[in-house]
Design an enzyme around this catalytic site. Structure first.
Site, short mmCIF file in Angstrom:
data_model
loop_
_atom_site.label_atom_id
_atom_site.label_comp_id
_atom_site.label_asym_id
_atom_site.label_seq_id
_atom_site.Cartn_x
_atom_site.Cartn_y
_atom_site.Cartn_z
N HIS A 69 -41.86 49.47 57.47
CA HIS A 69 -41.40 48.13 57.10
C HIS A 69 -42.63 47.25 56.89
CE1 HIS A 69 -37.09 48.30 58.98
NE2 HIS A 69 -37.41 49.44 58.37
N GLU A 71 -43.49 44.40 58.04
CA GLU A 71 -44.05 43.84 59.27
C GLU A 71 -44.87 44.87 60.03
OE1 GLU A 71 -39.89 41.98 58.71
OE2 GLU A 71 -40.84 43.91 58.37
N CYS A 99 -36.11 42.92 61.68
CA CYS A 99 -35.10 43.78 62.29
C CYS A 99 -35.49 44.00 63.75
CB CYS A 99 -35.02 45.11 61.54
SG CYS A 99 -36.46 46.17 61.81
N CYS A 102 -39.01 45.70 64.13
CA CYS A 102 -40.15 44.84 63.80
C CYS A 102 -40.30 43.69 64.80
CB CYS A 102 -40.01 44.32 62.38
SG CYS A 102 -40.10 45.66 61.16
#
Length: 165
Positions: A69, A71, A99, A102
């Site tokens: 992801h 992040e 999410c 993260c």
């Protein structure tokens, strides 16, 4: 806060102008994710002096990695740049509400703040579905600010998913 005019200050010292500028960098990363077929989410990590020390975009499709992801990529880059996993004094800026994975990584990295654009009503962990970042049971709770350049972040996501349909 004054709605992005650059004169208000956050609890950790960043101004609305700083947040807008950092979000613009995250949006550049998000747009680049579309080149590889990834969902357009971008992130930057900024140190206490306002310097970008890590950046990333979704790379799940490109890397074949479910943890890639934006992040996570930005936090990994920042840790490498700074030379430690402890990112105290840093701010994570991302185009989409983090999410749980993260948000957990931001907590583990001890970032001072998490700033995001669009809210994620399906998987957000900064107030939409869960509020992991402010959960009193956590050993670290960063400042949280959502909705920065939300319209632009949302439009980018909408256009991406419209192309898939």
């Amino acid at each position: 806060m004054n709605g992005g005019r650059g004169s208000a200050s956050s609890p950790w010292g960043a101004t609305d102008g700083d947040l807008d500028a950092w979000m613009r960098l995250a949006l550049i990363e998000a747009r680049a994710a579309m080149d590889t077929g990834d969902v357009p989410v971008g992130a930057v990590v900024v140190d206490a002096l306002g310097e970008v020390v890590g950046s990333g975009r979704n790379r799940r499709e490109d890397d074949g990695d479910p943890t890639a992801h934006a992040e996570m990529v930005a936090l990994r880059g920042a840790a490498k740049t700074v030379g430690t996993w402890r990112l105290e004094g840093c701010t994570l800026v991302t185009t989409l509400e983090p999410c749980p994975m993260c948000a957990g990584a931001a907590i583990a990295a001890r970032v001072d703040a998490v700033v995001f654009g669009a809210w994620d009503p399906k998987a957000g962990a900064a107030g939409s579905v869960w509020d992991l970042l402010r959960d009193r049971r956590m050993n670290h709770r960063p400042h949280v600010r959502g909705g920065v350049a939300a319209g632009e972040s949302e439009a980018l996501l909408r256009s991406f998913f419209a192309l898939l349909r």
